[in-house]
Write an enzyme that holds these catalytic residues in place. Structure first.
Site, PDB file in Angstrom:
ATOM      1  NE  ARG A  75      15.456-102.497  15.369  1.00 28.68           N
ATOM      2  CZ  ARG A  75      14.847-101.376  15.769  1.00 28.68           C
ATOM      3  NH1 ARG A  75      15.546-100.300  15.952  1.00 28.68           N
ATOM      4  NH2 ARG A  75      13.552-101.333  16.008  1.00 28.68           N
ATOM      5  CB  THR A  76      14.426-107.447  10.506  1.00 29.64           C
ATOM      6  OG1 THR A  76      14.655-107.476  11.917  1.00 29.64           O
ATOM      7  CG2 THR A  76      14.777-108.797   9.912  1.00 29.64           C
TER       8      THR A  76
ATOM      9  CE  LYS B  68      -7.624-109.451  -4.511  1.00 24.16           C
ATOM     10  NZ  LYS B  68      -6.914-109.859  -5.732  1.00 24.16           N
TER      11      LYS B  68
ATOM     12  NE  ARG C 156      10.066-109.236  11.947  1.00 26.44           N
ATOM     13  CZ  ARG C 156      10.770-108.341  12.645  1.00 26.44           C
ATOM     14  NH1 ARG C 156      10.212-107.207  13.038  1.00 26.44           N
ATOM     15  NH2 ARG C 156      12.024-108.570  12.953  1.00 26.44           N
TER      16      ARG C 156
ATOM     17  CG  HIS D  96      14.702-112.160  14.807  1.00 26.24           C
ATOM     18  ND1 HIS D  96      15.170-112.176  13.497  1.00 26.24           N
ATOM     19  CD2 HIS D  96      14.379-110.865  15.082  1.00 26.24           C
ATOM     20  CE1 HIS D  96      15.135-110.947  13.025  1.00 26.24           C
ATOM     21  NE2 HIS D  96      14.658-110.135  13.953  1.00 26.24           N
TER      22      HIS D  96
HETATM   23  N1   CP Z   1      15.592-106.405  16.103  1.00 31.85           N
HETATM   24  C1   CP Z   1      14.538-106.394  15.276  1.00 31.85           C
HETATM   25  O1   CP Z   1      14.058-107.455  14.821  1.00 31.85           O
HETATM   26  O2   CP Z   1      14.067-105.153  15.006  1.00 31.85           O
HETATM   27  P1   CP Z   1      12.859-104.821  14.035  1.00 31.85           P
HETATM   28  O3   CP Z   1      11.612-105.408  14.685  1.00 31.85           O
HETATM   29  O4   CP Z   1      12.801-103.336  13.930  1.00 31.85           O
HETATM   30  O5   CP Z   1      13.109-105.506  12.717  1.00 31.85           O
END
Ligand code: CP
Length: 322
Positions: free
Chosen positions: A68-69, A98, A119, A148
């Site tokens: 999603r993100t 490396k 992320r 998040h």
């Molecule tokens: N909700 C969420 O962060 O989903 P993803 O891990 O698929 O990005």
């Protein structure tokens, strides 16, 4: 006029800003984002195009898997005629493989981009990226079990759309409260508002740490820990369910996954008519698929759909294009 100037000042304040935690927002900034997200939704509904992010490049640096993100940040940039550099699994596909340091990687990447969305499995990694970057804003798309913030923005927006307020709410947050970064950000976001009461439902092993519990209480968020579904208050404004974050367990052994609350159609009978059912997803087994068609279930409706307009707004703001 005064209001217009205030909004302009708030908008200008976002330019070049890192987005690392929901705690950096306040009520005016949240409501500004919601108002702009509403406009973006109209744009999407009318299928109108916009060149707001024309000639901008956003790097999506994802050290952890995402459906999603990642896709909604990519779509957000492209819907506004911007482009993205997509770096998935950089531990293997970039010069990190490396031995290049994290800081040097960020500095290399910022040379070719206007913004980095990151992320990473470690708590604090987005802050580390922000400390390393000289020139471009960093957006935290999930730092381990930390936060998040962009998910919290869409979660708060979803609650606001349905209940027209973010104060005086009664909510239930369930599942992995220890490791769930979306839970941590949502609790921080709800603590920006008054008179909210949150019931936390989880197994003993997955409760939020006592220190966090006290922190939220000091912020004025009333927290009540409950042990079973039958303790859920009637007519809560929202239920927010999460999966057990097995990837955070050391030496994961499937047999050791703790008991966790599950929404079945029977449990759903404890929800009120106005209760919205939320989940940041991915869902494993903690909401039975039979619940998906219930009109109160928002996780495949407005909650997930709000990711795109919220991220369109955020990118536009930090890139100084609104
Ligand atoms: N909700 C969420 O962060 O989903 P993803 O891990 O698929 O990005």
């Amino acid at each position: 006029m005064g209001k217009k100037l205030d909004a302009t000042a708030l908008i200008n304040g976002f330019k070049g800003q890192d987005i690392l935690s929901i705690a950096q927002f306040d009520q005016p900034r949240l409501f500004l984002i919601f108002a702009l997200a509403k406009q973006m939704k109209q744009l999407l509904l009318k299928n109108k195009s916009s060149d707001l992010l024309e000639k901008t490049i956003t790097t999506l640096l994802f050290f952890e898997p995402s459906s999603r993100t990642f896709s909604s940040f990519a779509a957000a940039a492209r819907r506004l005629n911007g482009t993205t550099i997509d770096i998935l699994n950089p531990s293997q596909t970039s010069s990190v493989a490396k031995g290049e340091s994290f800081s040097d990687t960020i500095r290399a990447l910022e040379t070719n981009t206007d913004c980095i969305v990151i992320r990473h499995p470690e708590i604090g990694s987005a802050q580390k990226a922000a400390d390393a970057a000289f020139f471009v804003p960093i957006i935290n798309a999930g730092d381990g079990a930390g936060e998040h913030p962009t998910q919290a923005l869409m979660d708060l927006f979803t609650i606001y759309e349905h209940h027209n307020t973010l104060q005086g709410l009664t909510g239930v947050i369930a599942g992995d409260l220890l490791n769930g970064r979306t839970v941590h950000s949502l609790l921080k976001g709800l603590s920006l508002f008054e008179k909210n009461t949150i019931y936390l439902l989880s197994s003993k092993q997955l409760r939020i740490p006592r220190v966090d519990w006290l922190h939220f209480q000091n912020k004025g968020l009333k927290i009540v820990e409950i042990e079973k579904e039958s303790d859920i208050p009637k007519n809560a404004h929202f239920w927010y369910w999460t999966r057990v974050q097995t990837e955070r367990f050391k030496n994961t052994d499937v047999k050791k996954i703790p008991e966790h609350p599950v929404i079945t159609t029977t449990v759903l009978e404890l929800a009120g008519r106005q209760t919205i059912i939320m989940h940041p997803l991915p869902r494993i087994d903690e909401i039975h698929p039979d619940v998906d068609r219930d009109p109160r279930a928002m996780y495949f409706r407005s909650q997930i759909q709000n990711g795109l307009p919220i991220r369109m707004v955020l990118l536009s703001l930090v890139l100084g294009k609104i």
